[in-house]
Design an enzyme around this catalytic site. Sequence first.
Site, mmCIF file in Angstrom:
data_model
loop_
_atom_site.group_PDB
_atom_site.id
_atom_site.type_symbol
_atom_site.label_atom_id
_atom_site.label_comp_id
_atom_site.label_asym_id
_atom_site.label_seq_id
_atom_site.Cartn_x
_atom_site.Cartn_y
_atom_site.Cartn_z
ATOM 1 N N SER A 1 42.418 25.673 22.006
ATOM 2 C CA SER A 1 41.855 24.774 21.010
ATOM 3 C C SER A 1 42.332 23.339 21.270
ATOM 4 O O SER A 1 42.068 22.804 22.346
ATOM 5 C CB SER A 1 42.207 25.264 19.599
ATOM 6 O OG SER A 1 41.431 24.607 18.622
ATOM 7 N N ASP B 1 32.068 30.306 17.406
ATOM 8 C CA ASP B 1 33.000 29.182 17.370
ATOM 9 C C ASP B 1 32.199 27.889 17.380
ATOM 10 O O ASP B 1 31.373 27.687 18.269
ATOM 11 C CB ASP B 1 33.917 29.247 18.596
ATOM 12 C CG ASP B 1 34.967 28.137 18.642
ATOM 13 O OD1 ASP B 1 34.990 27.290 17.729
ATOM 14 O OD2 ASP B 1 35.760 28.137 19.600
ATOM 15 N N HIS C 1 36.754 31.796 17.443
ATOM 16 C CA HIS C 1 37.815 30.844 17.732
ATOM 17 C C HIS C 1 39.167 31.501 17.446
ATOM 18 O O HIS C 1 39.295 32.327 16.552
ATOM 19 C CB HIS C 1 37.633 29.607 16.845
ATOM 20 C CG HIS C 1 38.489 28.447 17.239
ATOM 21 N ND1 HIS C 1 38.124 27.560 18.220
ATOM 22 C CD2 HIS C 1 39.696 28.028 16.777
ATOM 23 C CE1 HIS C 1 39.061 26.637 18.350
ATOM 24 N NE2 HIS C 1 40.037 26.903 17.495
#
Length: 263
Positions: free
Chosen positions: A108, A203, A233
């Site tokens: 991320s 995501d 995610h």
Amino acid sequence: VHDRTIPGPAVEIPVRLYHPPAASGAAPAIVWFHQGGGVIGGLDSDHALCTSLADRCGAVVVSVDYRLAPEHPFPAAVDDALAAHQWVLDHAEGLGVDPARVAVAGASAGGTLSAVVCQERRNRGVPQPAAQVMLYPGVDQTAEGGSRESCAECFPLGAARLALFRRHYLPDPSAAADLRASPGLATELWGLAPAVVVTAGFDPLRDEGDRYARALQGAGVEVRHRTEGSLTHSFTVFGGVCKEARRAIERVTDDVVSVLGVD
């Protein structure tokens, strides 16, 4: 596994060192940047994945607790990431690390930092990391539509949480176009390190990660790119409760073994 601090550009940076159990000679290294939108997270966020990487890759993993917003907004995290990577290179002998095999990696926001470290080092004319590993990265703070819209209500990351992260990390909205915040907007991608880019099907960041992987490939960068279509995610933290996430984590570690050239 042990914790310590290293010198940073503003304050000492906490790091966690993972030494592989069976390393012989100088080991590869992975400088790891955790997930959390630049606002939350820390050394415990990706602890399980870091242990797996150290074990499977025979690598010294250096997990970096970079500064977080809102107390330390952009570009504090970028400055810490660059400093931590350079510290590992400068102290490779003492760490038992091969300086020619030091990768940057993250999930991320940490994946974003990995991309930025590579671009910044290329721009400064200093050697690239051995590899860049980006798991479900957010690389375009200006992105709209596509998966940002279709996955706006997805768990655990949706539009509301993305907006919160951006508000704290980028209090100056004009900074969204800065390539250190949105490396996916870069048009000069030549000369960057071999890349692993893994995105998730459910995501909001999926499309920008996929675009960045294709752009790297178009610039002649060696890329291993995959979308884990059934996962969300942050799937790397769900390995204990989701079999498919566990299998995806194994695929990620296999990717890192391959890109580092580990036997």
